[in-house]
Design a protein around this motif. Structure first.
Motif, PDB file in Angstrom:
ATOM      1  N   PHE A   1       0.856  -1.180   0.000  1.00  0.00           N
ATOM      2  CA  PHE A   1       0.000   0.000   0.000  1.00  0.00           C
ATOM      3  C   PHE A   1       0.897   1.237   0.000  1.00  0.00           C
ATOM      4  O   PHE A   1       2.087   1.157   0.343  1.00  0.00           O
ATOM      5  N   ASP A   2       0.326   2.375  -0.336  1.00  0.00           N
ATOM      6  CA  ASP A   2       1.026   3.655  -0.238  1.00  0.00           C
ATOM      7  C   ASP A   2       0.086   4.643   0.438  1.00  0.00           C
ATOM      8  O   ASP A   2      -0.254   5.693  -0.126  1.00  0.00           O
ATOM      9  N   CYS A   3      -0.321   4.309   1.649  1.00  0.00           N
ATOM     10  CA  CYS A   3      -1.396   5.025   2.342  1.00  0.00           C
ATOM     11  C   CYS A   3      -1.099   6.515   2.473  1.00  0.00           C
ATOM     12  O   CYS A   3       0.016   6.913   2.818  1.00  0.00           O
ATOM     13  N   ILE A   4      -2.130   7.308   2.247  1.00  0.00           N
ATOM     14  CA  ILE A   4      -1.962   8.755   2.276  1.00  0.00           C
ATOM     15  C   ILE A   4      -1.708   9.277   3.683  1.00  0.00           C
ATOM     16  O   ILE A   4      -1.287  10.422   3.852  1.00  0.00           O
ATOM     17  N   TYR A   5      -1.914   8.431   4.717  1.00  0.00           N
ATOM     18  CA  TYR A   5      -1.697   8.867   6.095  1.00  0.00           C
ATOM     19  C   TYR A   5      -0.468   8.233   6.729  1.00  0.00           C
ATOM     20  O   TYR A   5      -0.194   8.438   7.921  1.00  0.00           O
ATOM     21  N   CYS A   6       0.321   7.486   5.964  1.00  0.00           N
ATOM     22  CA  CYS A   6       1.428   6.712   6.538  1.00  0.00           C
ATOM     23  C   CYS A   6       2.534   7.623   7.063  1.00  0.00           C
ATOM     24  O   CYS A   6       3.078   8.450   6.327  1.00  0.00           O
ATOM     25  N   GLU A   7       2.888   7.439   8.328  1.00  0.00           N
ATOM     26  CA  GLU A   7       3.927   8.251   8.951  1.00  0.00           C
ATOM     27  C   GLU A   7       5.305   8.012   8.335  1.00  0.00           C
ATOM     28  O   GLU A   7       6.222   8.821   8.522  1.00  0.00           O
ATOM     29  N   CYS A   8       5.461   6.910   7.599  1.00  0.00           N
ATOM     30  CA  CYS A   8       6.743   6.612   6.944  1.00  0.00           C
ATOM     31  C   CYS A   8       6.873   7.285   5.579  1.00  0.00           C
ATOM     32  O   CYS A   8       7.898   7.125   4.913  1.00  0.00           O
ATOM     33  N   GLY A   9       5.843   7.995   5.150  1.00  0.00           N
ATOM     34  CA  GLY A   9       5.904   8.674   3.863  1.00  0.00           C
ATOM     35  C   GLY A   9       5.500   7.766   2.713  1.00  0.00           C
ATOM     36  O   GLY A   9       4.741   6.818   2.883  1.00  0.00           O
ATOM     37  N   TRP A  10       6.030   8.069   1.526  1.00  0.00           N
ATOM     38  CA  TRP A  10       5.668   7.340   0.313  1.00  0.00           C
ATOM     39  C   TRP A  10       6.636   6.201   0.038  1.00  0.00           C
ATOM     40  O   TRP A  10       7.797   6.226   0.467  1.00  0.00           O
ATOM     41  N   ASN A  11       6.168   5.189  -0.698  1.00  0.00           N
ATOM     42  CA  ASN A  11       7.068   4.152  -1.200  1.00  0.00           C
ATOM     43  C   ASN A  11       8.139   4.781  -2.083  1.00  0.00           C
ATOM     44  O   ASN A  11       7.881   5.751  -2.798  1.00  0.00           O
ATOM     45  N   GLN A  12       9.325   4.192  -2.044  1.00  0.00           N
ATOM     46  CA  GLN A  12      10.425   4.671  -2.879  1.00  0.00           C
ATOM     47  C   GLN A  12      10.692   3.661  -3.989  1.00  0.00           C
ATOM     48  O   GLN A  12      10.712   2.452  -3.748  1.00  0.00           O
ATOM     49  N   PRO A  13      10.905   4.133  -5.225  1.00  0.00           N
ATOM     50  CA  PRO A  13      11.128   3.216  -6.356  1.00  0.00           C
ATOM     51  C   PRO A  13      12.542   2.641  -6.357  1.00  0.00           C
ATOM     52  O   PRO A  13      13.408   3.061  -7.129  1.00  0.00           O
ATOM     53  N   ILE A  14      12.798   1.673  -5.480  1.00  0.00           N
ATOM     54  CA  ILE A  14      14.107   1.035  -5.361  1.00  0.00           C
ATOM     55  C   ILE A  14      14.061  -0.300  -6.106  1.00  0.00           C
ATOM     56  O   ILE A  14      13.206  -1.146  -5.826  1.00  0.00           O
ATOM     57  N   SER A  15      14.976  -0.498  -7.047  1.00  0.00           N
ATOM     58  CA  SER A  15      14.955  -1.717  -7.873  1.00  0.00           C
ATOM     59  C   SER A  15      15.252  -2.970  -7.056  1.00  0.00           C
ATOM     60  O   SER A  15      14.606  -4.003  -7.225  1.00  0.00           O
ATOM     61  N   HIS A  16      16.265  -2.888  -6.187  1.00  0.00           N
ATOM     62  CA  HIS A  16      16.673  -4.060  -5.412  1.00  0.00           C
ATOM     63  C   HIS A  16      16.788  -3.680  -3.935  1.00  0.00           C
ATOM     64  O   HIS A  16      17.888  -3.454  -3.416  1.00  0.00           O
ATOM     65  N   PRO A  17      15.648  -3.617  -3.249  1.00  0.00           N
ATOM     66  CA  PRO A  17      15.681  -3.219  -1.838  1.00  0.00           C
ATOM     67  C   PRO A  17      16.464  -4.216  -0.994  1.00  0.00           C
ATOM     68  O   PRO A  17      16.418  -5.422  -1.230  1.00  0.00           O
ATOM     69  N   VAL A  18      17.191  -3.696  -0.022  1.00  0.00           N
ATOM     70  CA  VAL A  18      17.995  -4.530   0.866  1.00  0.00           C
ATOM     71  C   VAL A  18      17.233  -4.729   2.173  1.00  0.00           C
ATOM     72  O   VAL A  18      16.934  -3.767   2.878  1.00  0.00           O
ATOM     73  N   LEU A  19      16.932  -5.981   2.468  1.00  0.00           N
ATOM     74  CA  LEU A  19      16.212  -6.323   3.694  1.00  0.00           C
ATOM     75  C   LEU A  19      17.167  -6.941   4.713  1.00  0.00           C
ATOM     76  O   LEU A  19      18.120  -7.631   4.332  1.00  0.00           O
ATOM     77  N   PRO A  20      16.921  -6.728   5.995  1.00  0.00           N
ATOM     78  CA  PRO A  20      17.703  -7.451   6.993  1.00  0.00           C
ATOM     79  C   PRO A  20      17.534  -8.962   6.796  1.00  0.00           C
ATOM     80  O   PRO A  20      16.434  -9.438   6.508  1.00  0.00           O
ATOM     81  N   THR A  21      18.615  -9.712   6.947  1.00  0.00           N
ATOM     82  CA  THR A  21      18.524 -11.161   6.817  1.00  0.00           C
ATOM     83  C   THR A  21      17.868 -11.759   8.048  1.00  0.00           C
ATOM     84  O   THR A  21      17.770 -11.115   9.107  1.00  0.00           O
ATOM     85  N   ARG A  22      17.431 -12.993   7.917  1.00  0.00           N
ATOM     86  CA  ARG A  22      16.835 -13.679   9.067  1.00  0.00           C
ATOM     87  C   ARG A  22      17.824 -13.720  10.225  1.00  0.00           C
ATOM     88  O   ARG A  22      17.438 -13.463  11.374  1.00  0.00           O
ATOM     89  N   GLU A  23      19.090 -13.993   9.955  1.00  0.00           N
ATOM     90  CA  GLU A  23      20.087 -14.079  11.015  1.00  0.00           C
ATOM     91  C   GLU A  23      20.332 -12.716  11.657  1.00  0.00           C
ATOM     92  O   GLU A  23      20.510 -12.612  12.885  1.00  0.00           O
ATOM     93  N   GLU A  24      20.346 -11.656  10.854  1.00  0.00           N
ATOM     94  CA  GLU A  24      20.512 -10.314  11.409  1.00  0.00           C
ATOM     95  C   GLU A  24      19.356  -9.952  12.335  1.00  0.00           C
ATOM     96  O   GLU A  24      19.557  -9.333  13.387  1.00  0.00           O
ATOM     97  N   VAL A  25      18.158 -10.343  11.947  1.00  0.00           N
ATOM     98  CA  VAL A  25      16.988 -10.068  12.788  1.00  0.00           C
ATOM     99  C   VAL A  25      17.078 -10.853  14.093  1.00  0.00           C
ATOM    100  O   VAL A  25      16.854 -10.312  15.182  1.00  0.00           O
ATOM    101  N   ARG A  26      17.423 -12.129  13.986  1.00  0.00           N
ATOM    102  CA  ARG A  26      17.529 -12.961  15.190  1.00  0.00           C
ATOM    103  C   ARG A  26      18.579 -12.409  16.146  1.00  0.00           C
ATOM    104  O   ARG A  26      18.344 -12.305  17.361  1.00  0.00           O
TER     105      ARG A  26
END
Length: 255
Positions: free
Chosen positions: A34-59
């Motif tokens: 979603f790109d909710c008009i009320y989202c405190e994080c703002g708008w989605n950004q057009p990133i081709s290859h977003p970097v997510l934390p790995t499962r091990e980094e989260v753990r």
């Protein structure tokens, strides 16, 4: 407002108590279906290859935070997945939840594991399996009509419909918390208001069909990417809740 740590807080949530936040979306930008008009994080950004934390980094981040909190004898009511977008988008969401439950049992066995989701990934079997492990499934539905959902939530998938979301929610037999933000305003020349009689009747009809164990209704509380939005009054929120409370629903108002 973006969260730049995997494990952040704890903070006092107006709805959940003392909450340790978990961020498993990118730490530098919002990534959401979603790109909710009320989202405190703002708008989605057009990133081709977003970097997510790995499962091990989260753990690792979660264990370090829980160990420190336990050492400091800090209170903890809930570990909450939300943050910079839709957490269920993470390809290893199931494994992350499994790790979280294991660490919760080790360090804070009385704490709950909660996920705040926009309900768009509920058709995935791995997401359903992960959510079954959680204590609190807080699932969003911001309106009762396709027209209003598209104005408020701006779905990335233009084919997504209310009927699809409701069908997915119905599979939980009411064992979830339904979360709805009420607001008014204008965006791109369109009047936005999910508090009108027609919109409320459509939303009430869905609530009565789903019969969630709890309903959280809330208002915008922080800066939003659209600056023409109006915060709904407490009186109006109580008016919205009244018919459902009279029917025996457990409604929490944050206004």
């Amino acid at each position: 407002m973006l969260f730049n740590e995997i494990a952040y807080g704890p903070i006092r949530s107006r709805r959940l108590g003392v909450s340790l936040g978990m961020e498993i979306m990118p730490l530098t930008h919002k990534l959401c279906t979603f790109d909710c008009i009320y989202c405190e994080c703002g708008w989605n950004q057009p990133i081709s290859h977003p970097v997510l934390p790995t499962r091990e980094e989260v753990r690792k981040a979660l264990e370090e935070k829980l160990a420190l909190m336990q050492k400091e004898d800090a209170d903890l009511d809930v570990i909450t997945f939300s943050g910079n977008g839709e957490p269920t988008l993470h390809p290893h969401f199931l494994g992350i939840i499994e790790d979280t439950c294991m660490l919760r049992n080790q360090y804070y066995p009385n704490a709950k594991v909660s996920v705040l989701s926009n309900s768009t990934q509920l058709g995935r079997s791995d997401v359903k399996e992960a959510l079954r492990l959680c204590d609190n499934r807080i699932l969003k539905l911001d309106a009762g009509t396709d027209h209003m959902i598209r104005l408020i939530d701006l779905p990335v998938n233009k084919d997504l419909t209310i009927d699809t979301i409701v069908r997915w929610l119905d599979e939980w037999d009411g064992d979830f918390t339904l979360q709805t933000c009420f607001l008014r305003g204008e965006h791109n020349g369109q009047i936005i208001d999910n508090t009108t009689a027609d919109e409320l009747e459509a939303w009430y009809s869905i609530v009565r069909r789903l019969r969630p164990k709890q309903i959280m209704i809330y208002v915008i509380d922080r800066k939003t990417p659209v600056d023409t939005l109006e915060k709904i009054s407490r009186d109006k929120m109580e008016e919205i809740a009244a018919p459902l409370i009279a029917e025996g629903f457990n409604v929490i108002i944050s206004a």
